[in-house]
Structure formats: structure tokens, C-alpha cells
Scaffold this active site. Structure first.
Site, PDB file in Angstrom:
ATOM      1  N   CYS A 150       0.810  -1.200   0.000  1.00 57.04           N
ATOM      2  CA  CYS A 150       0.000   0.000   0.000  1.00 57.04           C
ATOM      3  C   CYS A 150       0.847   1.255   0.000  1.00 57.04           C
ATOM      4  CB  CYS A 150      -0.903   0.043   1.235  1.00 57.04           C
ATOM      5  SG  CYS A 150      -2.064  -1.327   1.262  1.00 57.04           S
ATOM      6  N   GLY A 154       0.051   0.418  -5.055  1.00 58.11           N
ATOM      7  CA  GLY A 154      -1.287  -0.157  -4.948  1.00 58.11           C
ATOM      8  C   GLY A 154      -2.177   0.392  -6.039  1.00 58.11           C
ATOM      9  N   ASN A 207      -0.034   1.081   5.785  1.00 51.14           N
ATOM     10  CA  ASN A 207       0.827   0.328   4.877  1.00 51.14           C
ATOM     11  C   ASN A 207       1.584  -0.679   5.726  1.00 51.14           C
ATOM     12  OD1 ASN A 207       3.982   1.011   3.175  1.00 51.14           O
ATOM     13  ND2 ASN A 207       2.520  -0.617   2.820  1.00 51.14           N
ATOM     14  N   GLY A 208       1.476  -1.949   5.344  1.00 51.76           N
ATOM     15  CA  GLY A 208       2.147  -3.000   6.107  1.00 51.76           C
ATOM     16  C   GLY A 208       1.213  -4.169   6.301  1.00 51.76           C
ATOM     17  N   TYR A 233      12.655  -3.864  -5.562  1.00 45.03           N
ATOM     18  CA  TYR A 233      11.521  -3.843  -6.470  1.00 45.03           C
ATOM     19  C   TYR A 233      10.472  -2.786  -6.160  1.00 45.03           C
ATOM     20  CZ  TYR A 233       7.093  -5.248  -8.584  1.00 45.03           C
ATOM     21  OH  TYR A 233       5.905  -5.250  -9.252  1.00 45.03           O
TER      22      TYR A 233
HETATM   23  P1  AMP Z   1       6.826 -14.361 -11.157  1.00 42.08           P
HETATM   24  O1  AMP Z   1       6.347 -14.279 -12.565  1.00 42.08           O
HETATM   25  O2  AMP Z   1       5.767 -14.897 -10.221  1.00 42.08           O
HETATM   26  O3  AMP Z   1       8.126 -15.082 -11.002  1.00 42.08           O
HETATM   27  O4  AMP Z   1       7.059 -12.866 -10.645  1.00 42.08           O
HETATM   28  C1  AMP Z   1       8.275 -12.218 -10.898  1.00 42.08           C
HETATM   29  C2  AMP Z   1       8.029 -10.861 -11.510  1.00 42.08           C
HETATM   30  O5  AMP Z   1       7.074 -10.142 -10.745  1.00 42.08           O
HETATM   31  C3  AMP Z   1       9.308 -10.058 -11.554  1.00 42.08           C
HETATM   32  O6  AMP Z   1       9.498  -9.636 -12.886  1.00 42.08           O
HETATM   33  C4  AMP Z   1       9.070  -8.871 -10.641  1.00 42.08           C
HETATM   34  O7  AMP Z   1       9.400  -7.652 -11.282  1.00 42.08           O
HETATM   35  C5  AMP Z   1       7.603  -8.902 -10.300  1.00 42.08           C
HETATM   36  N1  AMP Z   1       7.382  -8.874  -8.834  1.00 42.08           N
HETATM   37  C6  AMP Z   1       8.202  -9.266  -7.849  1.00 42.08           C
HETATM   38  N2  AMP Z   1       7.633  -9.108  -6.636  1.00 42.08           N
HETATM   39  C7  AMP Z   1       6.406  -8.607  -6.859  1.00 42.08           C
HETATM   40  C8  AMP Z   1       5.319  -8.227  -6.018  1.00 42.08           C
HETATM   41  N3  AMP Z   1       5.409  -8.335  -4.700  1.00 42.08           N
HETATM   42  N4  AMP Z   1       4.195  -7.745  -6.594  1.00 42.08           N
HETATM   43  C9  AMP Z   1       4.093  -7.646  -7.935  1.00 42.08           C
HETATM   44  N5  AMP Z   1       5.088  -7.997  -8.781  1.00 42.08           N
HETATM   45  C10 AMP Z   1       6.230  -8.471  -8.264  1.00 42.08           C
END
Ligand code: AMP
Length: 491
Positions: free
Chosen positions: A20, A47, A122-123, A262
Site C-alpha cells: 500500500c 497499490g 501500509n504493512g 523492487y
Molecule cells: P513471477 O512471474 O511470479 O516469477 O514474478 C516475478 C516478476 O514479478 C518479476 O518480474 C518482478 O518484477 C515482479 N514482482 C516481484 N515481486 C512482486 C510483487 N510483490 N508484486 C508484484 N510484482 C512483483
């Protein structure tokens, strides 16, 4: 949209948590809601599912909550004009718990005997479910399925008289991560949990004070960044002064390291570091630890870009935008049908054969969660003619779930939890795979290595070293295995 049953259990699906963004302003003539809308727009990446703003005009509270991006509702003049007053707070929600419903959209508002009170969080609280069950047993009626609502009920039960004292009372009973912004008749409150897991900054715009998740939300309204709210600190901004309290037991610093990898925007300054700078340095560490016999360095945009710039600088290889991201694809466009969902990655990313054909590619992304994105991207890069693909990841393997507000699935669904790096390389279809080590990550933050007795950051998603009790998880889910695992590479 998929219909989900109404639920009060946080364990109903594998998306347990919320990411968030929060924002608050106190002391502007009558523009508080408009400034809050701008701040939330800058925090949209934290978010995207829903937003809300609550304002106070000296006599009455005004509220608007809406599903969708901030701009959809809060760029409308008729909406902003209704949100009167010199003080306002706002919240962006990444809806992952329970169902996507307006009743879960924050800020939450309640009428107490001391007056109205709105709260944006947020959290994620790690004992919310346990507290909630007990509160329901004692007669509390919950309105939402969100963990945040327990704070309101704990405040209602407090014997203290002022809003601040009741809030402190409530927060002394919760575990987990929280950066909160609250609105009360006397002003706005900002508070961070004793470990300081999630960010919160204090800014100034003329005589007004601003609280926000990230400094990029101060930049958009031309506010000056004064300082970060400290871990365990509670501040009250009343329009003239900022009063600081430290009402909680002192704990070690455990700021979320994944914010740098990220989550945060690269133009934000976080916990004393530029996010962009840290990402670039992680890329440099990655190049030192896992060099690639490649012709070009290509990021998976946007999240892989700063690390790829660092990787290219360190390795001396040319940086090329071999994959282009389409920014006009929203989550809702991907969701409606299975067929379209399957095309998801193609809708978002496209490889450029002119740059990739016949090349050995060092492909940089920030993380592998389930492995869906990397598998599809690698397939796409190969179809564009790449001769070899060497995947480099600017985080250690994600082997553990986050319980502090970053959206990760249960650990059984994490690719790195189930497979070795060699096995992951085969599954994803790359010629080699390398992750930055956990020490490399700490070096990018100016440390020599990870100090296991006092890491200074929360890196539980990589190490399994959770800095708080996980009451809900240990009493309602199978025992977690908390072990520190080494990360590495597979050639
Ligand atoms: P996946 O396809 O499940 O392996 O997700 C990895 C991709 O999702 C990477 O390219 C990241 O940039 C992105 N990502 C990593 N953590 C998150 C997160 N918490 N929420 C949304 N996207 C994420």
C-alpha cells in the site's frame, strides 16, 4: 470479475498480503484533498486496485473511496471539491486479501467519543487474525476483512481518553509491520512500527506538513523532504508544529530490503539511500558475482532497468533495450479471460528481434517469484532469435513468504523454495542463471556483508529470518522452517 465468497479469514487464498501507499497533509488552506490526490498518484505503484481520501474541514469529515486507479476518481473536480478542509489523508490499496470490495478500501473511519478518526495503513499485522477472533468473541462487529481494522476496535476498547493515547494503546497490542497515517480533529498522526519495516517520510510545503510512504510523493507537490519518521516514532502534526513521541519499546532497525529491489520508485530517497543508486549498485555486484559470456545486457523493463545499467557498467557490455514494455496494459485488461491472461506477458512486453537475433543475451530482472514471468520472457527472447540467454537476478532467491506487507504467495508456490538453482535454470529454459548473493545485496547498501546477529534490514523473504513473532501463522498454519539459505548461480 471473479466472484469470491465473503470471508473473515486471512488464509482463504494464497494472496495473504497487501502492498500500500499512504499520504497525509495538514495545514493547507483548502487544497488538502487535491494535494492528497496528487500524492496518491505518485504512489500508484504501491497499490493499483483502489484508493480513498478522507478530509476534515474543522467541523466535518468527508470521505470518498473508489476502486481503480487514483486518476479515475480523484482527478474529478466534483469529487475533490466535496473533500473540503485543510487536512486530508489518503491510501492506495493493492487488493489481495479477501475480495475486492469497497468496504476494504482505506482510509477507515470511525466515530469515537473524542471525535472522528480516520486511519490509513501500509504493512501487515502478523497477529491480526488472532486479535480479531478475540475481539469478535467480545462483541466487536467487523466491517471489512482487512487486518487494519483491528486497530480501530482496539482503540475503541482502550480506557485512555485522547486519540493519540488510544492509538498507542492499540499499537502496543499488535505485531508486524505498520506505517500509519491517521486524521483526527486536532491534526494528522504518522507512526512507524518499532522495527521500521515499511517506510514513512515527513515533508513540508510552506507552513503545512506532509506525511508520505515515499519522497516521490513529496516531489510531485513541490514539498521539501524534512526527514524519515523514525522506527517506533509517532508524530502529531497540528498545522503549526510537529510533536514527536517514542511510546514503544526500542528495537533494532529492520527496514524492508525489498523496497530497494523492487517495490519503491527509483526516484525516491529511502532510509538514507537513493533507490535508483542502490538498484544500480546491486547490478554491479551481480556482474562481479555472476559474469556472463554475453554480447549485450538487456533489462526486463521496468523493474530490471537500473540493475541492468549497473550490470552493463561493471561488465563493460553494451546495454540495449531489447525488450519494450507497453505501459497501457492495466491489470484489469489482463484479468477477464484465461485466454487473455495466458497472453499476459506478450501484452506487457515485446522483444525486438533487430537487437536480439544471433546475440548472447545477459537478461536482467529483479526477482523470480513463481517463475511465470521469466519463463515467458525467456521464451520470447529466444523466439526473437537470441543465441544464448543468461538470466541474472538482482535479488537473492525468494524462498520465503513476506508477512509484512509485500504480496508474495505461500512459500510452497515460490520457485526457489521448491527447486535448486540448477533446476530453476532448466525449468525457465536459460543457458545460465545467477542471483546476487545476500552479502552482495548488503554491499550495495554500503555494508561489508550481512551481519547475521544484527542485519539492519528485514530480508526474511530471502533468509527466513523473520524479525517479529508470526502469531497468526504459527497458530493457524503449518510450522515454517526458518533457516538461512545460501544463494548462488547455475552455469
Ligand atoms: P513471477 O512471474 O511470479 O516469477 O514474478 C516475478 C516478476 O514479478 C518479476 O518480474 C518482478 O518484477 C515482479 N514482482 C516481484 N515481486 C512482486 C510483487 N510483490 N508484486 C508484484 N510484482 C512483483
Amino acid at each position: 470479475m471473479e466472484e469470491r465468497p465473503l470471508t473473515t479469514s486471512p488464509f482463504d487464498d494464497d494472496h495473504l498480503h497487501e502492498e500500500c501507499g499512504v499520504f497525509g497533509v495538514m495545514g493547507v488552506a483548502n487544497d488538502a484533498a487535491a494535494l492528497t490526490a496528487l500524492g496518491l498518484h505518485a504512489l500508484q505503484h504501491r497499490g493499483q486496485e483502489a484508493s480513498g481520501i478522507v478530509s476534515f474541514d474543522g467541523e466535518h469529515f468527508h470521505a470518498q473511496h473508489a476502486l481503480g486507479h487514483v486518476g479515475k476518481t480523484f482527478s474529478r473536480q466534483d469529487v475533490i471539491r466535496r473533500l473540503l478542509g485543510p487536512a486530508a489523508i489518503g491510501h492506495n490499496r493493492y487488493a489481495t486479501t479477501g475480495e475486492t470490495a469497497l468496504r476494504n478500501v482505506q482510509p477507515f473511519f470511525a466515530d469515537f467519543d473524542f471525535g472522528g478518526f480516520a486511519l490509513a495503513h501500509n504493512g501487515n499485522l502478523t497477529n491480526a487474525y488472532t486479535l480479531r477472533k478475540e475481539l469478535i468473541r467480545q462483541g466487536s462487529l467487523f466491517h471489512s476483512t482487512s487486518d487494519t481494522e483491528v486497530i480501530i476496535h482496539l482503540m475503541a476498547q482502550s480506557k485512555q481518553s485522547s486519540a493519540v493515547d488510544r492509538l498507542i494503546d492499540a499499537l502496543r497490542q499488535v505485531e508486524g509491520a505498520y506505517s500509519l497515517i491517521c486524521l483526527m480533529p486536532e491534526g494528522i498522526i504518522g507512526v512507524r512500527d518499532p522495527l521500521g519495516v515499511r517506510p514513512l517520510v515527513l515533508g513540508r510545503l510552506g507552513d503545512a506538513h506532509i506525511l508520505a510512504s515515499e519522497t516521490c510523493a513529496l516531489d510531485i507537490i513541490g514539498a521539501e523532504h524534512i526527514r524519515d519518521i523514525e522506527r517506533g516514532e509517532l508524530v502529531v502534526c497540528n498545522g503549526k508544529t510537529v510533536t514527536s513521541y517514542h511510546p514503544f519499546e526500542q528495537k533494532e532497525d529492520r527496514f524492508c530490503i525489498f523496497e530497494y529491489i523492487y517495490f519503491a520508485r527509483p526516484d525516491s530517497e529511502m532510509h538514507g539511500h537513493s533507490v535508483y543508486d542502490v538498484r544500480k549498485k546491486i547490478g554491479m555486484e551481480l556482474a562481479k558475482e555472476h559474469p556472463a559470456r554475453a554480447d549485450i545486457v538487456v533489462p526486463v523493463p521496468d523493474s530490471g532497468v537500473p540493475a541492468a545499467i549497473g550490470y552493463a557498467a561493471q561488465s563493460g557490455l553494451p546495454f540495449e533495450l531489447g525488450i519494450i514494455r507497453n505501459h497501457y496494459v492495466g491489470r484489469t485488461f489482463i484479468e477477464p479471460s484465461d485466454h487473455i491472461r495466458h497472453l499476459g506477458v506478450k501484452l506487457k512486453h515485446n522483444a525486438n528481434p533487430n537487437l536480439l537475433a544471433g546475440k548472447r543475451v545477459a537478461l536482467i530482472d529483479d526477482s523470480i517469484v513463481r517463475g511465470t514471468t521469466s519463463t515467458k520472457i525467456v521464451e520470447m527472447v529466444r523466439s526473437a532469435g537470441a543465441k544464448e540467454v543468461h538470466l541474472r537476478i538482482s535479488s537473492p532467491p525468494t524462498r520465503f513468504s513476506c508477512f509484512y506487507g509485500v504480496d508474495t504467495p505461500q512459500k510452497e508456490k515460490l520457485l526457489a523454495h521448491k527447486f535448486s538453482i540448477e533446476e530453476m535454470a532448466k525449468l525457465i529454459g536459460v543457458d545460465s542463471l545467477g542471483f546476487v548473493s545476500i552479502d552482495g545485496l548488503y554491499r550495495a547498501l554500503g555494508k561489508k556483508s550481512r551481519d547475521t546477529s544484527k542485519p539492519g534490514y528485514c530480508d526474511a523473504c530471502f533468509s527466513g529470518d523473520y524479525p517479529t513473532a508470526l502469531t497468526d501463522i504459527s497458530s493457524h498454519m503449518p510450522q515454517q522452517q526458518f533457516s538461512l539459505l545460501e544463494s548462488g548461480g547455475a552455469e
